[in-house]
Write a protein that holds these residues in place. Structure first.
Motif, PDB file in Angstrom:
ATOM      1  N   TYR A  13       0.826  -1.206   0.000  1.00 40.34           N
ATOM      2  CA  TYR A  13       0.000   0.000   0.000  1.00 40.34           C
ATOM      3  C   TYR A  13       0.860   1.256   0.000  1.00 40.34           C
ATOM      4  CZ  TYR A  13      -3.889   3.070   1.324  1.00 40.34           C
ATOM      5  OH  TYR A  13      -4.842   4.058   1.358  1.00 40.34           O
ATOM      6  N   HIS A  14       2.115   1.139   0.411  1.00 41.97           N
ATOM      7  CA  HIS A  14       3.037   2.275   0.452  1.00 41.97           C
ATOM      8  C   HIS A  14       3.878   2.373  -0.826  1.00 41.97           C
ATOM      9  CE1 HIS A  14       1.944   2.121   4.692  1.00 41.97           C
ATOM     10  NE2 HIS A  14       2.482   3.307   4.847  1.00 41.97           N
ATOM     11  N   VAL A  15       3.514   1.607  -1.851  1.00 37.17           N
ATOM     12  CA  VAL A  15       4.261   1.608  -3.109  1.00 37.17           C
ATOM     13  C   VAL A  15       3.282   1.792  -4.270  1.00 37.17           C
ATOM     14  CG1 VAL A  15       5.867   0.338  -4.580  1.00 37.17           C
ATOM     15  CG2 VAL A  15       5.922  -0.006  -2.095  1.00 37.17           C
ATOM     16  N   THR A  16       3.583   2.735  -5.156  1.00 40.42           N
ATOM     17  CA  THR A  16       2.765   2.912  -6.356  1.00 40.42           C
ATOM     18  C   THR A  16       3.525   2.354  -7.558  1.00 40.42           C
ATOM     19  OG1 THR A  16       3.641   5.100  -6.966  1.00 40.42           O
ATOM     20  CG2 THR A  16       1.806   5.024  -5.380  1.00 40.42           C
ATOM     21  N   PRO A  17       2.810   1.732  -8.498  1.00 40.88           N
ATOM     22  CA  PRO A  17       3.481   1.153  -9.672  1.00 40.88           C
ATOM     23  C   PRO A  17       3.796   2.195 -10.742  1.00 40.88           C
ATOM     24  CG  PRO A  17       1.146   0.712  -9.788  1.00 40.88           C
ATOM     25  CD  PRO A  17       1.370   1.432  -8.483  1.00 40.88           C
ATOM     26  N   VAL A  69      -5.138   7.191  -6.596  1.00 40.53           N
ATOM     27  CA  VAL A  69      -3.938   6.651  -7.227  1.00 40.53           C
ATOM     28  C   VAL A  69      -3.784   5.193  -6.808  1.00 40.53           C
ATOM     29  CG1 VAL A  69      -1.427   6.810  -7.333  1.00 40.53           C
ATOM     30  CG2 VAL A  69      -2.818   8.885  -7.375  1.00 40.53           C
ATOM     31  N   ARG A  70      -3.602   4.340  -7.773  1.00 41.30           N
ATOM     32  CA  ARG A  70      -3.446   2.909  -7.485  1.00 41.30           C
ATOM     33  C   ARG A  70      -2.122   2.648  -6.779  1.00 41.30           C
ATOM     34  NH1 ARG A  70      -6.227  -0.935 -10.106  1.00 41.30           N
ATOM     35  NH2 ARG A  70      -4.366  -2.238 -10.322  1.00 41.30           N
ATOM     36  N   THR A  71      -2.133   1.638  -5.937  1.00 40.41           N
ATOM     37  CA  THR A  71      -0.921   1.183  -5.271  1.00 40.41           C
ATOM     38  C   THR A  71      -0.645  -0.259  -5.686  1.00 40.41           C
ATOM     39  OG1 THR A  71      -2.062   0.303  -3.319  1.00 40.41           O
ATOM     40  CG2 THR A  71      -1.488   2.655  -3.296  1.00 40.41           C
ATOM     41  N   GLN A  72       0.455  -0.784  -5.231  1.00 39.20           N
ATOM     42  CA  GLN A  72       0.788  -2.173  -5.525  1.00 39.20           C
ATOM     43  C   GLN A  72      -0.180  -3.132  -4.838  1.00 39.20           C
ATOM     44  OE1 GLN A  72       2.643  -2.226  -8.252  1.00 39.20           O
ATOM     45  NE2 GLN A  72       4.181  -3.635  -7.434  1.00 39.20           N
ATOM     46  N   ALA A  73      -0.927  -2.648  -3.855  1.00 40.22           N
ATOM     47  CA  ALA A  73      -1.917  -3.486  -3.179  1.00 40.22           C
ATOM     48  C   ALA A  73      -3.262  -3.467  -3.885  1.00 40.22           C
ATOM     49  CB  ALA A  73      -2.089  -3.032  -1.723  1.00 40.22           C
ATOM     50  N   SER A  74      -3.446  -2.582  -4.864  1.00 43.10           N
ATOM     51  CA  SER A  74      -4.735  -2.456  -5.543  1.00 43.10           C
ATOM     52  C   SER A  74      -4.997  -3.675  -6.409  1.00 43.10           C
ATOM     53  CB  SER A  74      -4.760  -1.199  -6.415  1.00 43.10           C
ATOM     54  OG  SER A  74      -4.547  -0.034  -5.651  1.00 43.10           O
ATOM     55  N   ASP A  75      -6.282  -4.046  -6.487  1.00 43.03           N
ATOM     56  CA  ASP A  75      -6.660  -5.102  -7.420  1.00 43.03           C
ATOM     57  C   ASP A  75      -7.258  -4.461  -8.662  1.00 43.03           C
ATOM     58  OD1 ASP A  75      -9.227  -4.314  -6.770  1.00 43.03           O
ATOM     59  OD2 ASP A  75      -9.546  -5.960  -5.351  1.00 43.03           O
TER      60      ASP A  75
END
Length: 246
Positions: A105-109, A124-130
């Motif tokens: 959640y603390h990382v954006t792609p 803004v999507r994060t690496q935890a987003s589906d």
């Protein structure tokens, strides 16, 4: 002729040391892979974050993806104080999967500079987003100040640890708590109270037509009348027999 040769000799004598130094100077070393741990350790206040990155095995994952991504990454790095200010057990009570989600959640792609956050499209999507898009972050700007919000906490972004493509790393003084893990829980439906059924009582007394119980006093009167009628019949019958015999 000698006058012309002397300046040339002096010029050559001046250039020889410069050429020698140029030959001895090492060529610039090729830039190696980005060391995320080194960036955080240089900040000297990210011990807990580094521990979580290693524990969840996401450090190697992000590190390897940096070599192949064309979009880059942005990491929001909470300080040790940020983790210490969380409620007791907030991290330890999470499952292994939830810890992974918290880190991602603390990382954006995607790479974002500070100026990019001024015009970014929320969420803004994060690496935890589906695929459906939850686990997102929202950014708001007041002048040149940018705030990031998880829906549970909001925090200004002030100190970039690194801001060069393909990786940006920003210090945060709060942990971004996703609503999916730390938001208000929907009230669980309380079970419906069990209906108290009063057991039906079997009437001990006889019932009359219509279902109403016959009064006890009436039953006693009927019994007494029956006994008296029978006794009178016997006496009367005896008197008649005596009269006939006489």
């Amino acid at each position: 002729m000698a006058t012309t040769t002397l300046p040339l000799v002096l010029i050559l004598l001046t250039l020889i040391p410069l050429l020698t130094q140029a030959q001895k100077a090492p060529a610039p070393a090729p830039s190696g892979p980005i060391n995320i741990t080194g960036i955080l350790e240089k900040g000297s206040q990210y011990t807990f974050l580094i521990q979580l990155l290693n524990e969840t095995q996401q450090l190697n994952q992000i590190q390897s993806q940096l070599n192949s991504t064309s979009q880059g990454f942005t990491i929001f790095a909470p300080t040790d104080n940020a983790f210490q200010n969380l409620p007791s057990g907030a991290i330890n009570d999470l499952s292994d999967e939830q810890k992974v989600q918290l880190i991602l959640y603390h990382v954006t792609p995607k790479y974002y500079s500070l100026s990019d956050f001024l015009t970014v499209s929320n969420p803004v999507r994060t690496q935890a987003s589906d695929k459906d898009g939850p686990w997102g972050l929202r950014f708001t700007a007041q002048g040149n100040q940018v705030n990031v919000s998880s829906g549970v906490v909001s925090e200004p972004i002030n100190n970039p640890l690194r801001q060069k493509f393909p990786l940006a790393v920003y210090q945060l003084d709060k942990v971004l708590l996703p609503t999916e893990l730390f938001g208000p829980k929907s009230p669980s439906s309380s079970p419906a109270p069990k209906s108290s059924k009063t057991p039906s009582k079997t009437p001990s007394s006889a019932t009359v037509e219509g279902g109403a119980p016959a009064p006890a006093s009436r039953k006693k009167d009927d019994s007494a009348a029956g006994r008296n009628g029978g006794f009178g019949f016997v006496v009367g019958f005896g008197l008649i027999c005596m009269a006939v015999l006489t």
